[in-house]
Design an enzyme around this catalytic site. Structure first.
Site, PDB file in Angstrom:
ATOM      1  N   TYR A   1       0.858  -1.176   0.000  1.00  0.00           N
ATOM      2  CA  TYR A   1       0.000   0.000   0.000  1.00  0.00           C
ATOM      3  C   TYR A   1       0.899   1.231   0.000  1.00  0.00           C
ATOM      4  O   TYR A   1       1.721   1.411   0.896  1.00  0.00           O
ATOM      5  CB  TYR A   1      -0.895   0.017   1.234  1.00  0.00           C
ATOM      6  CG  TYR A   1      -1.953   1.090   1.122  1.00  0.00           C
ATOM      7  CD1 TYR A   1      -3.241   0.782   0.701  1.00  0.00           C
ATOM      8  CD2 TYR A   1      -1.659   2.430   1.389  1.00  0.00           C
ATOM      9  CE1 TYR A   1      -4.205   1.769   0.553  1.00  0.00           C
ATOM     10  CE2 TYR A   1      -2.608   3.422   1.230  1.00  0.00           C
ATOM     11  CZ  TYR A   1      -3.874   3.083   0.815  1.00  0.00           C
ATOM     12  OH  TYR A   1      -4.829   4.069   0.651  1.00  0.00           O
TER      13      TYR A   1
ATOM     14  N   GLN B   1     -11.026   0.109   0.528  1.00  0.00           N
ATOM     15  CA  GLN B   1     -11.412  -0.703  -0.638  1.00  0.00           C
ATOM     16  C   GLN B   1     -10.207  -1.393  -1.267  1.00  0.00           C
ATOM     17  O   GLN B   1     -10.305  -2.540  -1.735  1.00  0.00           O
ATOM     18  CB  GLN B   1     -12.191   0.129  -1.667  1.00  0.00           C
ATOM     19  CG  GLN B   1     -11.452   1.305  -2.293  1.00  0.00           C
ATOM     20  CD  GLN B   1     -11.545   2.583  -1.460  1.00  0.00           C
ATOM     21  OE1 GLN B   1     -11.836   2.543  -0.254  1.00  0.00           O
ATOM     22  NE2 GLN B   1     -11.298   3.724  -2.086  1.00  0.00           N
TER      23      GLN B   1
ATOM     24  N   ASN C   1      -3.816   5.754   5.756  1.00  0.00           N
ATOM     25  CA  ASN C   1      -4.560   6.595   6.703  1.00  0.00           C
ATOM     26  C   ASN C   1      -5.358   5.726   7.691  1.00  0.00           C
ATOM     27  O   ASN C   1      -5.181   4.509   7.749  1.00  0.00           O
ATOM     28  CB  ASN C   1      -5.453   7.576   5.943  1.00  0.00           C
ATOM     29  CG  ASN C   1      -6.546   6.862   5.148  1.00  0.00           C
ATOM     30  OD1 ASN C   1      -6.840   5.685   5.374  1.00  0.00           O
ATOM     31  ND2 ASN C   1      -7.145   7.584   4.222  1.00  0.00           N
TER      32      ASN C   1
ATOM     33  N   SER D   1       4.136   9.583  12.747  1.00  0.00           N
ATOM     34  CA  SER D   1       5.586   9.436  12.769  1.00  0.00           C
ATOM     35  C   SER D   1       6.185  10.190  13.966  1.00  0.00           C
ATOM     36  O   SER D   1       5.606  11.158  14.451  1.00  0.00           O
ATOM     37  CB  SER D   1       6.140   9.992  11.463  1.00  0.00           C
ATOM     38  OG  SER D   1       7.411   9.495  11.209  1.00  0.00           O
TER      39      SER D   1
ATOM     40  N   GLN E   1      10.463  15.739  10.923  1.00  0.00           N
ATOM     41  CA  GLN E   1       9.423  14.844  11.399  1.00  0.00           C
ATOM     42  C   GLN E   1       8.083  15.577  11.476  1.00  0.00           C
ATOM     43  O   GLN E   1       7.042  15.074  11.034  1.00  0.00           O
ATOM     44  CB  GLN E   1       9.786  14.327  12.793  1.00  0.00           C
ATOM     45  CG  GLN E   1       9.139  13.032  13.140  1.00  0.00           C
ATOM     46  CD  GLN E   1       9.359  12.007  12.044  1.00  0.00           C
ATOM     47  OE1 GLN E   1       8.404  11.444  11.554  1.00  0.00           O
ATOM     48  NE2 GLN E   1      10.591  11.787  11.607  1.00  0.00           N
TER      49      GLN E   1
ATOM     50  N   HIS F   1       5.504  16.082   8.541  1.00  0.00           N
ATOM     51  CA  HIS F   1       4.650  15.005   8.006  1.00  0.00           C
ATOM     52  C   HIS F   1       3.182  15.280   8.252  1.00  0.00           C
ATOM     53  O   HIS F   1       2.366  15.220   7.353  1.00  0.00           O
ATOM     54  CB  HIS F   1       5.020  13.652   8.615  1.00  0.00           C
ATOM     55  CG  HIS F   1       6.150  12.980   7.916  1.00  0.00           C
ATOM     56  ND1 HIS F   1       6.063  12.552   6.621  1.00  0.00           N
ATOM     57  CD2 HIS F   1       7.413  12.686   8.317  1.00  0.00           C
ATOM     58  CE1 HIS F   1       7.213  12.002   6.242  1.00  0.00           C
ATOM     59  NE2 HIS F   1       8.046  12.082   7.261  1.00  0.00           N
TER      60      HIS F   1
ATOM     61  N   GLU G   1      10.100   5.698  17.111  1.00  0.00           N
ATOM     62  CA  GLU G   1      10.277   5.193  15.752  1.00  0.00           C
ATOM     63  C   GLU G   1      11.701   5.539  15.259  1.00  0.00           C
ATOM     64  O   GLU G   1      12.444   4.682  14.828  1.00  0.00           O
ATOM     65  CB  GLU G   1       9.225   5.848  14.853  1.00  0.00           C
ATOM     66  CG  GLU G   1       9.264   5.387  13.419  1.00  0.00           C
ATOM     67  CD  GLU G   1       8.343   6.214  12.523  1.00  0.00           C
ATOM     68  OE1 GLU G   1       7.859   7.284  12.970  1.00  0.00           O
ATOM     69  OE2 GLU G   1       8.114   5.807  11.367  1.00  0.00           O
ATOM     70  N   HIS G   2      12.036   6.842  15.321  1.00  0.00           N
ATOM     71  CA  HIS G   2      13.362   7.308  14.907  1.00  0.00           C
ATOM     72  C   HIS G   2      14.092   7.841  16.129  1.00  0.00           C
ATOM     73  O   HIS G   2      13.562   8.678  16.848  1.00  0.00           O
ATOM     74  CB  HIS G   2      13.251   8.470  13.906  1.00  0.00           C
ATOM     75  CG  HIS G   2      12.447   8.149  12.688  1.00  0.00           C
ATOM     76  ND1 HIS G   2      11.121   8.502  12.555  1.00  0.00           N
ATOM     77  CD2 HIS G   2      12.781   7.521  11.529  1.00  0.00           C
ATOM     78  CE1 HIS G   2      10.675   8.098  11.375  1.00  0.00           C
ATOM     79  NE2 HIS G   2      11.652   7.501  10.724  1.00  0.00           N
TER      80      HIS G   2
ATOM     81  N   ASP H   1      15.639   8.051   5.739  1.00  0.00           N
ATOM     82  CA  ASP H   1      14.322   7.971   5.099  1.00  0.00           C
ATOM     83  C   ASP H   1      14.430   7.625   3.625  1.00  0.00           C
ATOM     84  O   ASP H   1      13.552   6.976   3.056  1.00  0.00           O
ATOM     85  CB  ASP H   1      13.597   9.319   5.201  1.00  0.00           C
ATOM     86  CG  ASP H   1      13.068   9.577   6.599  1.00  0.00           C
ATOM     87  OD1 ASP H   1      12.978   8.618   7.386  1.00  0.00           O
ATOM     88  OD2 ASP H   1      12.737  10.744   6.895  1.00  0.00           O
TER      89      ASP H   1
ATOM     90  N   GLU I   1      -2.770 -35.064  29.276  1.00  0.00           N
ATOM     91  CA  GLU I   1      -3.718 -34.091  28.733  1.00  0.00           C
ATOM     92  C   GLU I   1      -5.033 -34.758  28.332  1.00  0.00           C
ATOM     93  O   GLU I   1      -5.895 -34.125  27.728  1.00  0.00           O
ATOM     94  CB  GLU I   1      -3.084 -33.378  27.517  1.00  0.00           C
ATOM     95  CG  GLU I   1      -1.859 -32.552  27.898  1.00  0.00           C
ATOM     96  CD  GLU I   1      -1.245 -31.777  26.727  1.00  0.00           C
ATOM     97  OE1 GLU I   1      -1.690 -31.948  25.581  1.00  0.00           O
ATOM     98  OE2 GLU I   1      -0.304 -30.997  26.985  1.00  0.00           O
TER      99      GLU I   1
ATOM    100  N   HIS J   1      -3.832 -39.021  20.613  1.00  0.00           N
ATOM    101  CA  HIS J   1      -2.443 -38.594  20.513  1.00  0.00           C
ATOM    102  C   HIS J   1      -1.521 -39.669  21.101  1.00  0.00           C
ATOM    103  O   HIS J   1      -0.495 -40.032  20.515  1.00  0.00           O
ATOM    104  CB  HIS J   1      -2.215 -37.285  21.289  1.00  0.00           C
ATOM    105  CG  HIS J   1      -2.712 -36.049  20.602  1.00  0.00           C
ATOM    106  ND1 HIS J   1      -4.030 -35.808  20.367  1.00  0.00           N
ATOM    107  CD2 HIS J   1      -2.041 -34.976  20.089  1.00  0.00           C
ATOM    108  CE1 HIS J   1      -4.156 -34.623  19.754  1.00  0.00           C
ATOM    109  NE2 HIS J   1      -2.965 -34.106  19.571  1.00  0.00           N
TER     110      HIS J   1
END
Lengths: 441, 441
Positions: B142, B203, B226, B249, B271, B274, B339-340, B373, B427, B432
């Site tokens: 994506y 979708q 998103n 981010s 950063q 974004h 994250e960073h 990046d 068990e 088994h």
């Protein structure tokens, strides 16, 4: 009560016939989507645990596990109790647990050798690039309890975490009516569980995900549970990690006709006895051998203590499928992507390169799935419902994570800075571009 | 319009002060749980795509992307169009994409060396145990489109899949109003995308998960999107794999005061630009240096094209935090699990062993996050919102899976069978136990 002799417990299909595609689709029709009501109830429980903590967990335990205790301390299972359980089981049981644990540990140490190493390299500009591997700090392992209590699952969940270097391993196991299973507790002692709580269901998942005054929040929750547990795990994913969403267990046996039919019949039973939704399927090119397995099933079923479950499972989701040849069996196996795949053939290795998707491959007549379930060494927590197309057995790799390492030299910043600047301007991210450009001489 | 000079864009905190714990919790208060309405709408869209296939995707694309086409064929972006885009961009852009791609490929080939090897060993009874590694057959990537179009994300998602050996890489990218971004298409040509579709949102996730007449079903969906995309990915998890649920981010800069303050200010901007929910935080023991960074922020901000977004992000979620020393900075970094993580210090390596949780570590003054990046080599798809506690950068390991291999010898079945029998009886799984016992001589 014996099975009625006229009951056809297992459908026979012909993979070369014109109707097979339709039959196949019916056989593998996905379970109805997760029940919306179960999902909503799990969400309610999670919200309650998030806001009320221990009090909510105690309420749920009272309602769902019929276990009424005054406080969470009463639901913690102490290390002393775990050790006492290990001391109290039979020497034969203790030895079986310990040998199984040591074999499981050894297999997972091989995984650690592969994925546990950090690495780095320098490029021609002196820029350092690498990957740092660290274990998770604290994990929760969910162990089913009550009707079905699985000490083997304690080993299979806790040992890979322990091998990975996880410091805190928190076990939760429901104890309906307050009955604590000695083998489960003994297994926790053997496997190096740090703390254990007699809680289960969505409330246990919530307690582990959010933390309560008593139960510490964990970084990841692993292990199979019922539909509420699965729904709750899906919902907390992101707050903490989860391993996978477990579905009913499945076995697919590819047989060339060389294994005693009784062995294959019992292997199909051993999957079917888990529950009515479990799926046991045989693929074989030899019609006479399929007849022999069918008759072994009829003969052996009446003596099984769980025959009602086995019969329901075989009748509902099982099949004996005649295939054109073993090559077609391998194609079908890839389409099914089964959790357990037995290749009960004289030269099983010839088929391994053809098999792309399976949780675990059991090769040869002597490799019953049950040996893998308990003590061969590999994990028995495996991807179900065709998810072996994209996921792996539970392993050490589930208990580590990686951090990238980048150290750009002054030299490297000149070359990389120009590239980053072009690409950042192309994305209209001016601050990204400027940050790179500022490092240019 | 310039920023009002009296606006305090960035809060100053003192990590040694008595109020810090409260301030810290406010700063890192988790976003409100995923919006229930977004989740419900994503679920509706998924159901529609599952039942109506292409027709539903076309309807959604009409509604959400204002793009009205007669059939799905019109939404497929051909290989010829991808190649044409690559031919049409500037030579400078083409070279930047190609150098970035080759560096990203090289880094991920190191990952493949580590995780891509199958292995096996025999125990003392001749039992064979192993792990077979195979790439996923088909994955969906994506790529965000529209307002923000990220060619770099095409490289970062597609290249690890390609290196892993995935045969079919299906890209989806929304093109609101029908505008196809040439750099995104060119990046797809460079990265080895197999097929591309101009669709997005829930979708697109549904089309990839269930498959339609035109869009093939994939085994795993990766890449950030998103809130609708995130909600849809969470819902299809299990039908196919997903990588992670991406949040806003974040960057955390640990500075010892040796880096030019302008550089650090711009890294915080890169950063913040974004989106308004992005988070930029500086930890530093030196109050005068923090003053210098604050004044650089005031000075540099008015010239940034995205200054409104940067200011909103810094004011809403940013902070300049004075710490006692770099050791405390490392402790806080582990708690934040960013994250960073930039370690803008003279001897950054001394802090690496102290840092347990971060998506990526950027060491030294020259290593701006933006170099990572775009082109340093490691992946820029990284765990956000503290999930670096339990998850990893997107990597080759996301595009392979393992199958366990077990071949028990006749000899081994004697020893393992007894152990399995004891544990299975414990068990109450008689089938088994019997399956193991039947293999005993």
């Amino acid at each position: 009560m014996n099975m009625p002799l006229n009951a056809p417990p297992l459908r026979r299909l012909d993979a070369t016939g014109p109707d097979f595609e339709t039959q196949y689709r019916a056989l593998f029709a996905r379970m109805a989507d997760e029940n919306a009501e179960i999902d909503a109830r799990a969400a309610d429980i999670l919200r309650d645990v998030q806001s009320r903590g221990d009090a909510a967990v105690l309420d749920c335990t009272r309602r769902f596990d019929r276990l009424d205790v005054p406080d969470m301390a009463a639901l913690e299972i102490s290390q002393a109790e775990l050790r006492a359980a290990l001391a109290a089981i039979t020497p034969e049981q203790r030895s079986a647990l310990e040998v199984a644990a040591s074999r499981v540990r050894r297999y997972h140490e091989r995984q650690l050798q592969q994925v546990g190493q950090s690495w780095e390299y320098r490029d021609e500009d002196g820029t350092l690039l690498g990957q740092k591997v660290t274990p998770l700090d604290r994990v929760g392992i969910y162990v089913p309890g009550g009707k079905a209590a699985y000490p083997s699952s304690v080993l299979m969940n806790a040992i890979p975490a322990h091998v990975a270097g996880v410091q805190d391993i928190i076990m939760v196991v429901p104890t309906p009516g307050g009955e604590r299973n000695p083998l489960v507790l003994a297994a926790a002692a053997v496997a190096g569980v740090s703390r254990a709580f007699a809680i289960g269901g969505a409330q246990a998942v919530g307690a582990l995900a959010y933390g309560t005054a008593t139960v510490p929040a964990v970084d990841k929750i692993v292990g199979p549970g019922n539909a509420y547990v699965a729904a709750a795990k899906r919902r907390v994913f992101g707050i903490c990690g989860i391993d996978m969403i477990a579905g009913p267990s499945e076995i697919l046996v590819l047989a060339d006709g060389s294994t005693p039919p009784d062995w294959v019949a019992m292997d199909l039973f051993s999957q079917a006895e888990h529950d009515e939704l479990a799926q046991s399927i045989l693929l074989c090119p030899d019609a006479a051998y399929i007849d022999a397995v069918a008759s072994a099933i009829h003969r052996l079923l009446p003596d099984m203590p769980r025959k009602a479950i086995i019969e329901a499972s075989l009748a509902g989701r099982g099949a004996l499928v005649q295939v054109r040849d073993m090559a077609q069996a391998c194609e079908l196996a890839n389409r099914i992507a089964p959790e357990h795949l037995e290749i009960s053939a004289q030269d099983p290795h010839q088929f391994v390169p053809l098999l792309k998707h399976a949780g675990a491959l059991f090769l040869g007549a002597y490799t019953s799935e049950s040996l893998g379930d308990y003590c061969a060494g590999p994990n028995h927590v495996l991807p179900t419902s065709g998810t072996a197309r994209f996921s792996s057995p539970l392993g050490v790799y589930d208990f580590i994570k990686r951090s990238s390492i980048i150290e750009v030299s002054a030299e490297g910043a000149q070359r990389l800075g120009r590239i980053a600047s072009v690409l950042a301007h192309g994305e209209r991210l001016t601050a990204h571009a400027r940050a790179a450009e500022m490092r240019l001489r």
